[in-house]
Design a protein around this motif. Structure first.
Motif, PDB file in Angstrom:
ATOM      1  N   PRO A   7       1.026  -1.303  -0.156  1.00  0.00           N
ATOM      2  CA  PRO A   7      -0.088   0.001   0.026  1.00  0.00           C
ATOM      3  C   PRO A   7       0.984   1.279  -0.019  1.00  0.00           C
ATOM      4  CG  PRO A   7      -0.659  -1.528   1.703  1.00  0.00           C
ATOM      5  CD  PRO A   7       0.587  -2.096   1.211  1.00  0.00           C
ATOM      6  N   SER A   8       0.534   2.230  -0.513  1.00  0.00           N
ATOM      7  CA  SER A   8       1.194   3.784  -0.717  1.00  0.00           C
ATOM      8  C   SER A   8       1.283   4.396   0.721  1.00  0.00           C
ATOM      9  CB  SER A   8       0.464   4.564  -1.617  1.00  0.00           C
ATOM     10  OG  SER A   8       1.042   5.802  -1.725  1.00  0.00           O
ATOM     11  N   PHE A   9       2.585   4.798   0.724  1.00  0.00           N
ATOM     12  CA  PHE A   9       2.785   5.737   1.860  1.00  0.00           C
ATOM     13  C   PHE A   9       2.588   7.197   1.514  1.00  0.00           C
ATOM     14  CE2 PHE A   9       5.111   2.043   2.926  1.00  0.00           C
ATOM     15  CZ  PHE A   9       5.346   2.030   4.362  1.00  0.00           C
ATOM     16  N   ARG A  10       2.078   7.403   0.297  1.00  0.00           N
ATOM     17  CA  ARG A  10       1.752   8.932   0.019  1.00  0.00           C
ATOM     18  C   ARG A  10       0.627   9.421   0.467  1.00  0.00           C
ATOM     19  NH1 ARG A  10       5.125  11.932  -1.833  1.00  0.00           N
ATOM     20  NH2 ARG A  10       3.704  13.195  -2.762  1.00  0.00           N
ATOM     21  N   LEU A  11       0.516  10.747   0.627  1.00  0.00           N
ATOM     22  CA  LEU A  11      -0.657  11.123   1.416  1.00  0.00           C
ATOM     23  C   LEU A  11      -1.202  12.377   0.600  1.00  0.00           C
ATOM     24  CD1 LEU A  11       0.882  11.575   4.953  1.00  0.00           C
ATOM     25  CD2 LEU A  11      -0.661   9.993   4.031  1.00  0.00           C
ATOM     26  N   ASP A  12      -1.215  12.237  -0.787  1.00  0.00           N
ATOM     27  CA  ASP A  12      -1.691  13.114  -1.653  1.00  0.00           C
ATOM     28  C   ASP A  12      -3.265  13.445  -1.655  1.00  0.00           C
ATOM     29  OD1 ASP A  12       0.940  13.760  -3.582  1.00  0.00           O
ATOM     30  OD2 ASP A  12       0.645  11.598  -3.430  1.00  0.00           O
ATOM     31  N   GLY A  13      -3.640  14.739  -1.472  1.00  0.00           N
ATOM     32  CA  GLY A  13      -4.791  15.051  -1.591  1.00  0.00           C
ATOM     33  C   GLY A  13      -5.516  14.802  -0.062  1.00  0.00           C
ATOM     34  N   ARG A  14      -4.752  14.671   1.031  1.00  0.00           N
ATOM     35  CA  ARG A  14      -5.246  14.534   2.258  1.00  0.00           C
ATOM     36  C   ARG A  14      -4.600  15.783   3.056  1.00  0.00           C
ATOM     37  NH1 ARG A  14      -4.218   8.320   3.567  1.00  0.00           N
ATOM     38  NH2 ARG A  14      -4.794   7.529   1.470  1.00  0.00           N
ATOM     39  N   ARG A  15      -5.641  16.236   3.973  1.00  0.00           N
ATOM     40  CA  ARG A  15      -5.283  17.459   4.740  1.00  0.00           C
ATOM     41  C   ARG A  15      -4.892  16.951   6.326  1.00  0.00           C
ATOM     42  NH1 ARG A  15      -9.424  21.553   5.595  1.00  0.00           N
ATOM     43  NH2 ARG A  15      -7.463  23.167   5.599  1.00  0.00           N
ATOM     44  N   ALA A  16      -3.906  17.369   6.820  1.00  0.00           N
ATOM     45  CA  ALA A  16      -3.413  16.969   8.086  1.00  0.00           C
ATOM     46  C   ALA A  16      -3.331  18.214   8.949  1.00  0.00           C
ATOM     47  CB  ALA A  16      -2.234  16.293   7.953  1.00  0.00           C
ATOM     48  N   LEU A  17      -3.528  17.993  10.230  1.00  0.00           N
ATOM     49  CA  LEU A  17      -3.537  19.235  11.219  1.00  0.00           C
ATOM     50  C   LEU A  17      -2.160  18.631  12.107  1.00  0.00           C
ATOM     51  CD1 LEU A  17      -4.290  21.812  12.778  1.00  0.00           C
ATOM     52  CD2 LEU A  17      -5.932  20.325  14.033  1.00  0.00           C
ATOM     53  N   VAL A  18      -1.049  19.560  12.484  1.00  0.00           N
ATOM     54  CA  VAL A  18      -0.218  19.276  13.138  1.00  0.00           C
ATOM     55  C   VAL A  18      -0.016  20.198  14.338  1.00  0.00           C
ATOM     56  CG1 VAL A  18       2.252  18.398  13.249  1.00  0.00           C
ATOM     57  CG2 VAL A  18       0.925  17.986  11.436  1.00  0.00           C
ATOM     58  N   THR A  19      -0.314  19.675  15.411  1.00  0.00           N
ATOM     59  CA  THR A  19      -0.259  20.764  16.659  1.00  0.00           C
ATOM     60  C   THR A  19       1.347  20.746  17.205  1.00  0.00           C
ATOM     61  OG1 THR A  19      -0.872  19.158  18.348  1.00  0.00           O
ATOM     62  CG2 THR A  19      -2.565  20.639  17.337  1.00  0.00           C
ATOM     63  N   GLY A  20       1.688  21.863  17.802  1.00  0.00           N
ATOM     64  CA  GLY A  20       3.083  21.761  18.190  1.00  0.00           C
ATOM     65  C   GLY A  20       4.082  21.868  17.080  1.00  0.00           C
ATOM     66  N   ALA A  21       3.646  22.498  16.013  1.00  0.00           N
ATOM     67  CA  ALA A  21       4.411  22.138  14.856  1.00  0.00           C
ATOM     68  C   ALA A  21       5.547  23.449  14.738  1.00  0.00           C
ATOM     69  CB  ALA A  21       3.449  22.193  13.555  1.00  0.00           C
ATOM     70  N   SER A  22       5.753  24.199  15.490  1.00  0.00           N
ATOM     71  CA  SER A  22       6.677  25.207  15.252  1.00  0.00           C
ATOM     72  C   SER A  22       8.336  24.810  16.005  1.00  0.00           C
ATOM     73  CB  SER A  22       6.326  26.447  16.287  1.00  0.00           C
ATOM     74  OG  SER A  22       6.087  25.909  17.548  1.00  0.00           O
ATOM     75  N   SER A  23       7.875  23.490  16.498  1.00  0.00           N
ATOM     76  CA  SER A  23       9.648  23.174  16.873  1.00  0.00           C
ATOM     77  C   SER A  23       9.589  21.693  17.150  1.00  0.00           C
ATOM     78  CB  SER A  23      10.019  23.767  18.244  1.00  0.00           C
ATOM     79  OG  SER A  23       9.365  23.587  19.174  1.00  0.00           O
ATOM     80  N   GLY A  24      10.646  21.042  17.225  1.00  0.00           N
ATOM     81  CA  GLY A  24      10.865  19.915  17.707  1.00  0.00           C
ATOM     82  C   GLY A  24      10.271  18.712  16.853  1.00  0.00           C
ATOM     83  N   ILE A  25       9.557  17.791  17.769  1.00  0.00           N
ATOM     84  CA  ILE A  25       8.875  16.455  16.994  1.00  0.00           C
ATOM     85  C   ILE A  25       7.961  17.181  16.195  1.00  0.00           C
ATOM     86  CG2 ILE A  25       7.536  14.618  17.529  1.00  0.00           C
ATOM     87  CD1 ILE A  25       9.061  14.008  19.827  1.00  0.00           C
ATOM     88  N   GLY A  26       6.990  18.127  16.629  1.00  0.00           N
ATOM     89  CA  GLY A  26       5.881  18.471  15.972  1.00  0.00           C
ATOM     90  C   GLY A  26       6.114  19.067  14.573  1.00  0.00           C
ATOM     91  N   LEU A  27       7.320  19.883  14.272  1.00  0.00           N
ATOM     92  CA  LEU A  27       7.900  20.417  13.111  1.00  0.00           C
ATOM     93  C   LEU A  27       8.250  19.070  12.141  1.00  0.00           C
ATOM     94  CD1 LEU A  27      10.512  23.133  13.002  1.00  0.00           C
ATOM     95  CD2 LEU A  27      10.552  21.361  11.355  1.00  0.00           C
ATOM     96  N   GLY A  28       9.080  18.142  12.854  1.00  0.00           N
ATOM     97  CA  GLY A  28       9.557  16.980  11.851  1.00  0.00           C
ATOM     98  C   GLY A  28       8.289  16.197  11.395  1.00  0.00           C
ATOM     99  N   CYS A  29       7.027  16.031  12.335  1.00  0.00           N
ATOM    100  CA  CYS A  29       6.160  15.464  11.699  1.00  0.00           C
ATOM    101  C   CYS A  29       5.258  16.145  10.597  1.00  0.00           C
ATOM    102  CB  CYS A  29       4.993  15.164  12.906  1.00  0.00           C
ATOM    103  SG  CYS A  29       5.637  13.920  14.159  1.00  0.00           S
TER     104      CYS A  29
END
Length: 254
Positions: A7-29
Motif C-alpha cells: 500500500p502507498s505511503f503517499r498522502l496526496d490529496g489529504r489534509r493534516a493538522l499538526v499541533t506543536g508544529a513550530s519546533s521539535g517533534i511536531g515540526l518534524g512530523c
C-alpha cells in the motif's frame, strides 16, 4: 500470478493538522507529512515561529498553512477544527513537561501538564473525529505520547501520569471509532534531541542514565520519528488502530 502490492505511503490529496508544529517533534512530523504530499495545517501558540516554519515548508514546495492555537482552550479547539472542515490526519504533538520529584510536585505544575498533555489532546482528538464522523470520512489520528506512557522515570511522576492517560484514551477511542474507519494510535519516542529534552540531555549524569537504558546506545533524533508518522498516517498502516508504536531504541524491551 498476481503478486500483492505494498500500500502507498503517499498522502496526496489529504489534509493534516499538526499541533506543536513550530519546533521539535511536531515540526518534524509536519515536514514528513508535507514531503509525502499532504496539505499540512501547522498549529502552535507562538505565531512568529509558526510563520517561519510555514515559510520554510512553502519555500520547499509544500502545501502549508498556519493556525494559532492554544490546545488548553476547548473553545479555541472547536473553532479551529470547525473552520478547517473535515481533516484526514491529526498529529497531536503539542505538550509540555515540568519535571520534579513527586514529593516536590506542585498543584500548579500538575494542572498545567495535565491540561496540555491530557485535556487538550483529548478534546482535540475528539473534535477532529467529530468532523470526520459528520462527513462520513475515514481518518488517521496520531497522538505523540512517550515511552514514559509505558514505564516510569525519575522526576517524571506527573509527566508519566499524563502519557499513561494518553495511551488509555487512545485505546478507548480506537474501539469506539473503529466502525467509522477512524484509526487512533500513539507514537512513543524515547528522549529525542529537541528543546524539550535539552535540560535533561545537557546534564552529564542524566544523559548517562538515559543512554544506559537505550539499547541502541544513542538518544533519538527528530528524523527517527518522521518515518513512523508517515506510516501511521498512510494506507500502509490501514489495519493498525489502538496501538502504540515505540521509537525508544529498546528502552521498554526489558
Amino acid at each position: 500470478m498476481d503478486l500483492p502490492r505494498t500500500p502507498s505511503f503517499r498522502l496526496d490529496g489529504r489534509r493534516a493538522l499538526v499541533t506543536g508544529a513550530s519546533s521539535g517533534i511536531g515540526l518534524g512530523c509536519a515536514a514528513a507529512l508535507a514531503e509525502a504530499g499532504a496539505q499540512v495545517v501547522l498549529a502552535a501558540r507562538g505565531r512568529d515561529r509558526l510563520d517561519a516554519v510555514a515559510g520554510a515548508l512553502a519555500g520547499a514546495g509544500h502545501s502549508v498553512e498556519a493556525c494559532t492555537l492554544d490546545i488548553t482552550d476547548p473553545d479555541a479547539i472547536e473553532a479551529c477544527v470547525d473552520g478547517l472542515g473535515p481533516l484526514d490526519i491529526l498529529v497531536n504533538s503539542a505538550g509540555l513537561a515540568r519535571h520534579a520529584p513527586a514529593l516536590d510536585a506542585t498543584v500548579a505544575d500538575f494542572d498545567a501538564v495535565m491540561d496540555g498533555n491530557v485535556r487538550g489532546a483529548f478534546f482535540l482528538t475528539r473534535a477532529v473525529a467529530r468532523g470526520l464522523a459528520a462527513a462520513g470520512k475515514a481518518g488517521s489520528l496520531i497522538n505523540i505520547s512517550s515511552q514514559m506512557g509505558h514505564v516510569g522515570g525519575i522526576d517524571r511522576s506527573v509527566y508519566c501520569a499524563t502519557k499513561h492517560a494518553v495511551e488509555g484514551f487512545t485505546k478507548a477511542m480506537a474501539i469506539e471509532w473503529g466502525p467509522l474507519g477512524i484509526r487512533v494510535n500513539t507514537i512513543c519516542p524515547t528522549f529525542i534531541r529537541t528543546p524539550l529534552a535539552a535540560v535533561t540531555l545537557e546534564d552529564p549524569e542524566k544523559r548517562a542514565w538515559v543512554e544506559a537504558r537505550i539499547k541502541l546506545g544513542r538518544v533519538g533524533e527528530i528524523e527517527d520519528v518522521m518515518g513512523a508518522v508517515t506510516f501511521l498516517a498512510s494506507d500502509a498502516s490501514a489495519m493498525i488502530t489502538g496501538s502504540a508504536l515505540m521509537i525508544d531504541g529498546g528502552w521498554t524491551a526489558e
